[in-house]
Design a protein around this motif. Structure first.
Motif, PDB file in Angstrom:
ATOM      1  N   LEU A   1       0.856  -1.297   0.064  1.00 10.23           N
ATOM      2  CA  LEU A   1      -0.153   0.025  -0.052  1.00 10.23           C
ATOM      3  C   LEU A   1       0.854   1.371   0.096  1.00 10.23           C
ATOM      4  O   LEU A   1       0.439   2.443  -0.745  1.00 10.23           O
ATOM      5  CB  LEU A   1      -1.069   0.058   1.194  1.00 10.23           C
ATOM      6  N   GLU A   2       2.178   1.395   0.681  1.00  7.97           N
ATOM      7  CA  GLU A   2       2.961   2.545   0.518  1.00  7.97           C
ATOM      8  C   GLU A   2       3.498   2.715  -0.473  1.00  7.97           C
ATOM      9  O   GLU A   2       3.690   3.538  -1.036  1.00  7.97           O
ATOM     10  CB  GLU A   2       3.956   2.267   1.665  1.00  7.97           C
ATOM     11  N   ALA A   3       3.834   1.450  -1.338  1.00  7.43           N
ATOM     12  CA  ALA A   3       4.445   1.643  -2.735  1.00  7.43           C
ATOM     13  C   ALA A   3       3.465   2.042  -3.599  1.00  7.43           C
ATOM     14  O   ALA A   3       3.732   2.920  -4.456  1.00  7.43           O
ATOM     15  CB  ALA A   3       4.892   0.139  -2.975  1.00  7.43           C
ATOM     16  N   ILE A   4       2.284   1.703  -3.698  1.00 16.87           N
ATOM     17  CA  ILE A   4       1.336   2.187  -4.223  1.00 16.87           C
ATOM     18  C   ILE A   4       0.928   3.726  -4.108  1.00 16.87           C
ATOM     19  O   ILE A   4       0.770   4.573  -4.784  1.00 16.87           O
ATOM     20  CB  ILE A   4      -0.200   1.389  -4.181  1.00 16.87           C
ATOM     21  N   ALA A   5       1.031   4.146  -2.794  1.00 14.40           N
ATOM     22  CA  ALA A   5       0.728   5.488  -2.588  1.00 14.40           C
ATOM     23  C   ALA A   5       1.753   6.237  -2.840  1.00 14.40           C
ATOM     24  O   ALA A   5       1.827   7.607  -3.299  1.00 14.40           O
ATOM     25  CB  ALA A   5       0.530   5.774  -0.950  1.00 14.40           C
ATOM     26  N   ALA A   6       3.102   5.735  -3.067  1.00 10.70           N
ATOM     27  CA  ALA A   6       4.204   6.509  -3.376  1.00 10.70           C
ATOM     28  C   ALA A   6       4.188   6.374  -5.077  1.00 10.70           C
ATOM     29  O   ALA A   6       5.369   7.254  -5.524  1.00 10.70           O
ATOM     30  CB  ALA A   6       5.531   5.923  -2.899  1.00 10.70           C
ATOM     31  N   GLY A   7       3.512   5.723  -5.665  1.00  9.67           N
ATOM     32  CA  GLY A   7       3.688   5.662  -7.247  1.00  9.67           C
ATOM     33  C   GLY A   7       4.710   4.798  -7.726  1.00  9.67           C
ATOM     34  O   GLY A   7       5.130   4.831  -8.941  1.00  9.67           O
ATOM     35  N   VAL A   8       5.034   3.623  -6.971  1.00 10.55           N
ATOM     36  CA  VAL A   8       6.235   2.965  -7.214  1.00 10.55           C
ATOM     37  C   VAL A   8       5.370   1.333  -7.808  1.00 10.55           C
ATOM     38  O   VAL A   8       4.382   0.994  -7.163  1.00 10.55           O
ATOM     39  CB  VAL A   8       7.083   2.437  -5.986  1.00 10.55           C
TER      40      VAL A   8
END
Length: 81
Positions: free
Chosen positions: A72-79
């Protein structure tokens, strides 16, 4: 020629029978629901308070949650993963 019209008595008997049938089904459903709730209450009361998941299961669940948070953090960061 028009179709024959049923008598008022016939319609009254038919509607009363339908209403009684629906009331019986509703009563049965309510009685079954109350019984199911009693069963679940007894199951919860019978379970000891100290009973938790085994340590292995807790670690697996914790690792799964950490992985989800990382995604979820990766999705939020756009990675892209």
């Amino acid at each position: 020629m028009s179709p024959p019209v049923p008598s008022v008595e016939y319609l009254l008997i038919l509607s009363s029978a339908a209403l009684i049938g629906i009331a019986m089904l509703g009563s049965l459903a309510a009685w079954s629901w109350a019984g199911w709730l009693k069963l679940k209450t007894r199951e919860l009361d019978a379970r000891p308070f100290g009973e938790d998941l085994p340590a292995i299961s807790q670690r697996i669940d914790l690792a799964d949650l950490k992985e989800r948070i990382r995604k979820l953090e990766a999705i939020a960061a756009g990675v892209d993963l």
